[in-house]
Write a protein that holds these residues in place. Structure first.
Motif, PDB file in Angstrom:
ATOM      1  N   ASP A  45      13.743  48.570  27.864  1.00  0.00           N
ATOM      2  CA  ASP A  45      14.913  49.212  28.452  1.00  0.00           C
ATOM      3  C   ASP A  45      15.888  49.647  27.370  1.00  0.00           C
ATOM      4  OD1 ASP A  45      17.430  47.214  28.294  1.00  0.00           O
ATOM      5  OD2 ASP A  45      15.593  46.050  28.546  1.00  0.00           O
ATOM      6  N   GLN A  46      16.675  50.673  27.712  1.00  0.00           N
ATOM      7  CA  GLN A  46      17.764  51.140  26.859  1.00  0.00           C
ATOM      8  C   GLN A  46      18.995  51.255  27.743  1.00  0.00           C
ATOM      9  OE1 GLN A  46      14.879  53.760  26.864  1.00  0.00           O
ATOM     10  NE2 GLN A  46      13.866  52.041  25.855  1.00  0.00           N
ATOM     11  N   VAL A  47      20.034  50.470  27.435  1.00  0.00           N
ATOM     12  CA  VAL A  47      21.228  50.392  28.271  1.00  0.00           C
ATOM     13  C   VAL A  47      22.462  50.709  27.446  1.00  0.00           C
ATOM     14  CG1 VAL A  47      22.720  48.830  29.592  1.00  0.00           C
ATOM     15  CG2 VAL A  47      20.242  48.749  29.916  1.00  0.00           C
ATOM     16  N   TRP A  48      23.335  51.561  27.998  1.00  0.00           N
ATOM     17  CA  TRP A  48      24.630  51.858  27.406  1.00  0.00           C
ATOM     18  C   TRP A  48      25.707  51.487  28.417  1.00  0.00           C
ATOM     19  CZ3 TRP A  48      20.338  54.832  27.264  1.00  0.00           C
ATOM     20  CH2 TRP A  48      19.844  55.221  26.012  1.00  0.00           C
ATOM     21  N   ALA A  49      26.798  50.838  27.950  1.00  0.00           N
ATOM     22  CA  ALA A  49      27.885  50.438  28.847  1.00  0.00           C
ATOM     23  C   ALA A  49      29.156  50.214  28.042  1.00  0.00           C
ATOM     24  CB  ALA A  49      27.502  49.167  29.603  1.00  0.00           C
TER      25      ALA A  49
END
Length: 319
Positions: free
Chosen positions: A96-100
């Motif tokens: 997964d690749q998550v930006w927040a």
């Protein structure tokens, strides 16, 4: 609505128009359908001894992620597994690749990823996390394996088109028809396993999972990749109760596949889906040429001619 008006409405819809961006991206990257991974397929098949390794990935529209972060995380797993199954494969692992903006904002995305991973029985083995981004974002990648492939490039004139879609669901948001959230984990896993079983039994000529372009847009992509035309019989397509026809034709189902099948195997293919409670029916046929047409009640209309107006611009044989 007349058949001509329906064709025009579908052609102009953003979910179908959005796929036109693919040709620009592949051109910029120098990708051809004849190259490694056959761009245009649902996953990239890389030959190995005894079969194929499969690679696929998905990114998500920011508005969709902001609207329903947990579901976006779930979908990041679900759609990747569907791509692997559509190729006749079994998924092995996900990244997964998550930006927040911060850990709190990322939490529902991560929970959705984890919940789907556990339900489908495919492990998340790592990824990338950025907690200083201006807004939420998510993408995911998947690795799988196949013994025999179902590809987008092998539909043949004379084949029958079979649509297999799980109707046991509701719309979650936008045109996303989800039949997965209330399903037992064992059912989710065994339903996906039908596709590699069909591939290994050599019952399917070609196919794709039904994407964000819906059933009609997916038919166009399959036709263009295979260098064929298609005739879609709308009288043979029954939406779930209460769902308008035009919405169903452009909907993204959580479990949906469009398959090109030799006529002698149609009953066997439909029977395997029916045994698992999945609606599977013949909805048309593969034809010579490049026109994808829709028909209903004796009237017909051109939806798209990919020779005159390329869609993904990825053909069976590159010009």
């Amino acid at each position: 609505m007349s058949i001509e008006a329906l064709a025009e409405t579908l052609r102009a819809h953003p979910s179908i128009q959005s796929k036109l961006a693919i040709s620009g991206a592949t051109a910029a990257l120098g990708l051809l359908a004849s190259g490694p991974g056959t761009p245009g397929d649902d996953a990239a098949p890389l030959p190995r001894e005894g079969g194929y390794d499969l690679l696929a990935g998905e990114g998500f529209i920011p508005a969709f992620v902001q609207d329903d972060p947990w579901f976006a995380g779930w979908c990041a797993v679900m759609v990747n597994l569907s791509d692997i199954a559509a190729m006749g494969g079994h998924a092995v692992a996900l990244l997964d690749q998550v930006w927040a903006p911060d850990a709190g904002a990322a939490a529902p995305l991560l929970q959705g990823l984890r919940d789907a991973s556990q339900s489908y029985g495919v492990p998340l083995v790592g990824g990338h996390t950025n907690l200083s981004a201006p807004e939420l974002g998510i993408a995911a990648s998947v690795f799988g394996r196949a013994t025999r492939l179902i590809t987008s490039f092998d539909a043949r004139p004379g084949d029958t088109l079979v649509a297999a879609i799980d109707h046991r669901g509701t719309y979650r948001n936008y045109d996303n028809f989800c039949a997965a959230l209330d399903a037992p984990a064992d059912r989710l896993r065994r339903d996906l396993a039908l596709l590699p079983e069909l591939a290994e039994a050599e019952l399917v000529t070609a196919g794709k999972d039904i994407s964000q372009a819906g059933l009609i847009g997916t038919a166009l992509m399959l036709a263009e990749c295979s260098g064929t035309g298609m005739e879609i019989d709308l009288d043979a397509i029954t939406p779930p109760p209460g769902v308008p026809q035009d919405r169903w034709l452009r909907s993204f189902p959580s479990y949906g596949f469009l398959l090109s099948v030799d006529r002698q195997w149609v009953n066997a293919v439909c029977g395997r889906f029916a045994a698992r409670g999945i609606d599977a029916s013949t909805i048309g046929r593969v034809t010579q040429g490049s026109a994808v047409t829709i028909s209903q009640s004796g009237a017909s209309a051109l939806f798209w001619d990919h020779a005159h107006t390329p869609y993904m611009n990825l053909r069976a044989q590159d010009a």
